[in-house]
Design a protein around this motif. Structure first.
Motif, PDB file in Angstrom:
ATOM      1  N   ASP A  26       0.829  -1.215   0.000  1.00  0.00           N
ATOM      2  CA  ASP A  26       0.000   0.000   0.000  1.00  0.00           C
ATOM      3  C   ASP A  26       0.862   1.263   0.000  1.00  0.00           C
ATOM      4  O   ASP A  26       0.380   2.341   0.303  1.00  0.00           O
ATOM      5  N   TYR A  27       2.150   1.118  -0.349  1.00  0.00           N
ATOM      6  CA  TYR A  27       3.097   2.240  -0.239  1.00  0.00           C
ATOM      7  C   TYR A  27       2.616   3.479  -0.982  1.00  0.00           C
ATOM      8  O   TYR A  27       2.652   4.573  -0.451  1.00  0.00           O
ATOM      9  N   ASP A  28       2.142   3.306  -2.198  1.00  0.00           N
ATOM     10  CA  ASP A  28       1.721   4.474  -2.989  1.00  0.00           C
ATOM     11  C   ASP A  28       0.578   5.212  -2.321  1.00  0.00           C
ATOM     12  O   ASP A  28       0.486   6.431  -2.360  1.00  0.00           O
ATOM     13  N   ALA A  29      -0.294   4.447  -1.670  1.00  0.00           N
ATOM     14  CA  ALA A  29      -1.444   5.071  -1.010  1.00  0.00           C
ATOM     15  C   ALA A  29      -1.033   5.751   0.297  1.00  0.00           C
ATOM     16  O   ALA A  29      -1.654   6.719   0.715  1.00  0.00           O
ATOM     17  N   MET A  30       0.027   5.228   0.935  1.00  0.00           N
ATOM     18  CA  MET A  30       0.437   5.743   2.231  1.00  0.00           C
ATOM     19  C   MET A  30       1.289   7.008   2.123  1.00  0.00           C
ATOM     20  O   MET A  30       1.266   7.861   2.984  1.00  0.00           O
ATOM     21  N   GLY A  31       2.090   7.129   1.075  1.00  0.00           N
ATOM     22  CA  GLY A  31       2.968   8.287   0.931  1.00  0.00           C
ATOM     23  C   GLY A  31       4.402   7.970   1.325  1.00  0.00           C
ATOM     24  O   GLY A  31       4.663   6.981   2.021  1.00  0.00           O
ATOM     25  N   PRO A  32       5.359   8.787   0.895  1.00  0.00           N
ATOM     26  CA  PRO A  32       6.784   8.494   1.106  1.00  0.00           C
ATOM     27  C   PRO A  32       7.247   8.617   2.550  1.00  0.00           C
ATOM     28  O   PRO A  32       8.302   8.112   2.905  1.00  0.00           O
ATOM     29  N   MET A  33       6.495   9.318   3.416  1.00  0.00           N
ATOM     30  CA  MET A  33       6.912   9.535   4.802  1.00  0.00           C
ATOM     31  C   MET A  33       6.488   8.418   5.738  1.00  0.00           C
ATOM     32  O   MET A  33       6.779   8.450   6.923  1.00  0.00           O
ATOM     33  N   THR A  34       5.810   7.428   5.212  1.00  0.00           N
ATOM     34  CA  THR A  34       5.324   6.327   6.050  1.00  0.00           C
ATOM     35  C   THR A  34       6.488   5.478   6.543  1.00  0.00           C
ATOM     36  O   THR A  34       7.374   5.108   5.770  1.00  0.00           O
ATOM     37  N   ARG A  35       6.467   5.152   7.838  1.00  0.00           N
ATOM     38  CA  ARG A  35       7.515   4.321   8.428  1.00  0.00           C
ATOM     39  C   ARG A  35       7.012   2.891   8.552  1.00  0.00           C
ATOM     40  O   ARG A  35       5.944   2.649   9.112  1.00  0.00           O
ATOM     41  N   PHE A  36       7.782   1.952   8.012  1.00  0.00           N
ATOM     42  CA  PHE A  36       7.389   0.549   8.065  1.00  0.00           C
ATOM     43  C   PHE A  36       8.199  -0.179   9.141  1.00  0.00           C
ATOM     44  O   PHE A  36       9.410   0.045   9.276  1.00  0.00           O
ATOM     45  N   VAL A  37       7.522  -1.031   9.930  1.00  0.00           N
ATOM     46  CA  VAL A  37       8.165  -1.798  11.001  1.00  0.00           C
ATOM     47  C   VAL A  37       7.738  -3.256  10.902  1.00  0.00           C
ATOM     48  O   VAL A  37       6.733  -3.586  10.264  1.00  0.00           O
ATOM     49  N   GLN A  38       8.510  -4.135  11.546  1.00  0.00           N
ATOM     50  CA  GLN A  38       8.184  -5.562  11.559  1.00  0.00           C
ATOM     51  C   GLN A  38       7.007  -5.835  12.484  1.00  0.00           C
ATOM     52  O   GLN A  38       6.806  -5.127  13.473  1.00  0.00           O
ATOM     53  N   CYS A  39       6.244  -6.849  12.169  1.00  0.00           N
ATOM     54  CA  CYS A  39       5.168  -7.282  13.070  1.00  0.00           C
ATOM     55  C   CYS A  39       5.801  -7.818  14.355  1.00  0.00           C
ATOM     56  O   CYS A  39       6.754  -8.616  14.287  1.00  0.00           O
ATOM     57  N   PRO A  40       5.350  -7.389  15.542  1.00  0.00           N
ATOM     58  CA  PRO A  40       5.963  -7.833  16.805  1.00  0.00           C
ATOM     59  C   PRO A  40       5.932  -9.354  16.957  1.00  0.00           C
ATOM     60  O   PRO A  40       5.066 -10.045  16.412  1.00  0.00           O
ATOM     61  N   GLU A  41       6.884  -9.860  17.739  1.00  0.00           N
ATOM     62  CA  GLU A  41       6.981 -11.303  17.989  1.00  0.00           C
ATOM     63  C   GLU A  41       6.494 -11.634  19.399  1.00  0.00           C
ATOM     64  O   GLU A  41       6.229 -10.756  20.212  1.00  0.00           O
ATOM     65  N   ASP A  42       6.382 -12.937  19.674  1.00  0.00           N
ATOM     66  CA  ASP A  42       6.037 -13.480  20.996  1.00  0.00           C
ATOM     67  C   ASP A  42       4.652 -13.021  21.465  1.00  0.00           C
ATOM     68  O   ASP A  42       3.744 -12.852  20.652  1.00  0.00           O
ATOM     69  N   GLU A  43       4.530 -12.782  22.787  1.00  0.00           N
ATOM     70  CA  GLU A  43       3.232 -12.466  23.384  1.00  0.00           C
ATOM     71  C   GLU A  43       2.791 -11.035  23.062  1.00  0.00           C
ATOM     72  O   GLU A  43       3.618 -10.158  22.841  1.00  0.00           O
ATOM     73  N   LEU A  44       1.483 -10.806  23.109  1.00  0.00           N
ATOM     74  CA  LEU A  44       0.947  -9.459  22.923  1.00  0.00           C
ATOM     75  C   LEU A  44       1.232  -8.587  24.145  1.00  0.00           C
ATOM     76  O   LEU A  44       1.629  -7.432  24.025  1.00  0.00           O
ATOM     77  N   GLU A  45       1.038  -9.143  25.336  1.00  0.00           N
ATOM     78  CA  GLU A  45       1.237  -8.404  26.578  1.00  0.00           C
ATOM     79  C   GLU A  45       2.677  -8.602  27.065  1.00  0.00           C
ATOM     80  O   GLU A  45       3.126  -9.726  27.234  1.00  0.00           O
ATOM     81  N   LYS A  46       3.374  -7.479  27.269  1.00  0.00           N
ATOM     82  CA  LYS A  46       4.789  -7.525  27.637  1.00  0.00           C
ATOM     83  C   LYS A  46       5.066  -6.560  28.784  1.00  0.00           C
ATOM     84  O   LYS A  46       4.270  -5.667  29.068  1.00  0.00           O
ATOM     85  N   ARG A  47       6.226  -6.745  29.388  1.00  0.00           N
ATOM     86  CA  ARG A  47       6.703  -5.806  30.405  1.00  0.00           C
ATOM     87  C   ARG A  47       7.913  -5.076  29.832  1.00  0.00           C
ATOM     88  O   ARG A  47       8.849  -5.694  29.339  1.00  0.00           O
ATOM     89  N   LYS A  48       7.861  -3.743  29.864  1.00  0.00           N
ATOM     90  CA  LYS A  48       8.910  -2.925  29.261  1.00  0.00           C
ATOM     91  C   LYS A  48       9.461  -1.948  30.294  1.00  0.00           C
ATOM     92  O   LYS A  48       8.706  -1.357  31.059  1.00  0.00           O
ATOM     93  N   GLU A  49      10.792  -1.790  30.318  1.00  0.00           N
ATOM     94  CA  GLU A  49      11.407  -0.872  31.276  1.00  0.00           C
ATOM     95  C   GLU A  49      11.273   0.567  30.787  1.00  0.00           C
ATOM     96  O   GLU A  49      11.627   0.895  29.659  1.00  0.00           O
ATOM     97  N   VAL A  50      10.743   1.421  31.663  1.00  0.00           N
ATOM     98  CA  VAL A  50      10.580   2.836  31.358  1.00  0.00           C
ATOM     99  C   VAL A  50      11.463   3.633  32.323  1.00  0.00           C
ATOM    100  O   VAL A  50      11.499   3.334  33.522  1.00  0.00           O
ATOM    101  N   VAL A  51      12.182   4.627  31.802  1.00  0.00           N
ATOM    102  CA  VAL A  51      13.101   5.427  32.626  1.00  0.00           C
ATOM    103  C   VAL A  51      12.613   6.874  32.683  1.00  0.00           C
ATOM    104  O   VAL A  51      12.315   7.478  31.645  1.00  0.00           O
ATOM    105  N   HIS A  52      12.508   7.422  33.901  1.00  0.00           N
ATOM    106  CA  HIS A  52      12.148   8.826  34.116  1.00  0.00           C
ATOM    107  C   HIS A  52      13.299   9.503  34.850  1.00  0.00           C
ATOM    108  O   HIS A  52      13.842   8.934  35.794  1.00  0.00           O
ATOM    109  N   THR A  53      13.660  10.708  34.434  1.00  0.00           N
ATOM    110  CA  THR A  53      14.697  11.477  35.143  1.00  0.00           C
ATOM    111  C   THR A  53      14.062  12.703  35.786  1.00  0.00           C
ATOM    112  O   THR A  53      13.454  13.525  35.101  1.00  0.00           O
ATOM    113  N   VAL A  54      14.162  12.782  37.105  1.00  0.00           N
ATOM    114  CA  VAL A  54      13.652  13.938  37.859  1.00  0.00           C
ATOM    115  C   VAL A  54      14.772  14.439  38.769  1.00  0.00           C
ATOM    116  O   VAL A  54      15.746  13.726  39.014  1.00  0.00           O
ATOM    117  N   SER A  55      14.647  15.657  39.255  1.00  0.00           N
ATOM    118  CA  SER A  55      15.664  16.186  40.168  1.00  0.00           C
ATOM    119  C   SER A  55      15.266  15.919  41.614  1.00  0.00           C
ATOM    120  O   SER A  55      14.090  15.704  41.919  1.00  0.00           O
TER     121      SER A  55
END
Length: 471
Positions: free
Chosen positions: A224-253
């Motif tokens: 569907d590239y022509d329909a999406m336009g040149p700025m569209t970013r393509f990524v791989q379909c995720p692997e493994d489970e749908l629900e995951k745990r991801k590390e998030v980092v916050h910096t505060v003073s």
């Protein structure tokens, strides 16, 4: 009384949302500041200073020394140390400090303070310095967030037949290993609509906040590239489970943690700026809690930079406080700047180099700055003309350079905008020599003003020179 330290990551998210709202309301054009042209220290990979780079010109030795300090800051090897930038007025001390701030980036806290500000605050001097110190120490907090990540297969939205606004729906997500259907509420449907999510998009959903992030378009939809336009970013379909745990980092003073825990609506005080004085007991318990987070691997300390300009304006009490504060385990890198020679230490009758007590001077690494050459002054004026969007002829720039060498660089920089206004008034496309001469005749520099005062000092009130002559 035992104090419970609040959940910083939850409160910071609230702060992020409010900060974004405030920024969106305060979108306005800002005039170029005195150091708005500075982008960094202008060093190469071997920490050698380039002649003219990232808005900085000359001062190669001072910039190289600042670059060495910068590398030690990034590696966390110089916490609790202090540096003094010492030089004549107009030799780029504040510019070097601003270059260090730009080079450090947003992850490292950088607090800028003029020493005279301490005496106009509605709190004690030591409290103001303590808050400045803790503003300059970052805490990088790590947490695990539960997310749902997958490729959108189908979105079904059901609209009620009775005309009510409440919508319901279902979304089908898949990975390379599985597929699942999730129910959608009104807010999730609105979020999907706002992000313009369609079948084939790869998205993440934060289970705690419900925030939806669009990662891109699945490679399976690349036809569907022509329909999406040149700025569209393509990524791989995720692997493994749908629900995951991801590390998030916050910096505060540390100061932000202090304020949030010092009152019931502390995070609102961060935006209002009215933090008030904070009890030492609260800070002690927060330091204990942060130490626990560090030992458990939940947080890291990020020593930042506290820059105090006009340090000679501090008094003996403040200098004593700095001596003690630098010995603290949680201490940032302290950068001081002064343009004074041998002068009185404020609050005493004793003289000292730079107006700083000898015991504190002994702790400092001193970086000297030297006067600019004629060529360097010309380059700085060229950069400022570009920053202020002013067209100037070569002869006018040469005259401005001459004025900068005979009077001061700051005076020459101030003349740029005024000369441009004069040129616009006569409908010229660029600033020329007559514009510079006209502005030079309208506004005195320090030397001409002082000469005028000496010539006519008897006509002025309370003139000390005239009183001495009478005696």
């Amino acid at each position: 009384m035992k104090m419970e330290v609040k959940d910083m990551t939850r409160i910071e998210r609230i702060g992020e949302v409010q900060s974004a709202e405030i920024k969106s309301r305060l979108m306005f054009d800002v005039s170029p500041g005195a150091h708005s042209h500075i982008r960094g220290l202008g060093l190469d990979d071997s920490l050698e200073a380039r002649a003219n780079s990232q808005g900085l010109v000359g001062q190669r030795s001072a910039r190289k020394a600042a670059g060495v300090i910068l590398e030690m800051i990034k590696q966390g090897k110089i916490a609790g140390r202090a540096i003094l930038l010492a030089g004549q007025p107009g030799t780029g001390k504040t510019a070097i400090a601003m270059g260090m701030a730009q080079a450090l980036g947003t992850d490292t806290p950088f607090t800028m303070l003029a020493a005279s500000e301490l005496f106009s605050m509605e709190m004690s001097k030591t409290e103001a310095l303590t808050q400045a110190f803790r503003r300059s120490i970052g805490v990088r907090i790590k947490e695990e967030a539960e997310i749902i990540e997958g490729e959108v297969v189908e979105i079904q939205i059901e609209r009620p037949t009775d005309g009510s606004a409440n919508k319901t729906g279902k979304i089908t997500l898949k990975t390379t290993d599985m597929e699942a259907i999730y129910d959608l509420g009104q807010k999730m449907i609105e979020a999907l609509s706002k992000e313009k999510i369609t079948a084939g998009d790869v998205i993440t959903i934060d289970k705690a906040s419900g925030r939806i992030t669009k990662l891109g378009r699945s490679f399976t939809r690349s036809h569907d590239y022509d329909a999406m336009g040149p700025m569209t970013r393509f990524v791989q379909c995720p692997e493994d489970e749908l629900e995951k745990r991801k590390e998030v980092v916050h910096t505060v003073s540390l100061h932000e943690i202090d304020v949030i825990n010092s009152r019931s609506h502390g995070f609102l005080a961060l935006f209002a700026g009215d933090t008030g004085e904070i009890k030492p007991e609260i800070r002690e318990q927060i330091d204990t809690k942060v130490s626990e987070w560090r030992s458990e691997g939940k947080a890291d300390i990020v020593p930042g930079v506290l820059f105090i300009d006009e340090v000679h304006m501090l008094d003996i009490e403040c200098f004593s406080f700095l001596n003690r504060a630098l010995e603290n385990e949680l201490s940032p890198i302290l950068i001081l700047a002064t343009n004074r020679g041998i002068t009185n230490i404020r609050g005493t009758s004793y003289k000292s180099p730079h107006g700083v007590p000898i015991d504190l001077l002994d702790r400092l690494l001193i970086i000297p700055t030297k006067p600019y050459t004629k060529k360097e002054v010309s380059q700085i004026l060229t950069i400022r003309c570009e920053e202020e969007d002013v067209e100037i002829t070569e002869k006018a720039r040469d005259l401005l350079t001459k004025i900068g060498m005979t009077s001061s660089l700051r005076y020459a920089i101030h003349m740029i905008t005024i000369a441009n206004l004069v040129a616009v008034k006569r409908r010229a496309s660029c600033v020329d020599v007559p514009d510079i001469k006209k502005v030079y005749g309208l506004f005195d520099d320090v030397k001409r003003s002082a000469s005028y005062l000496k010539e006519y000092e008897q006509d002025f009130m309370f003139s000390e020179g005239a009183e001495e002559e009478e005696e």
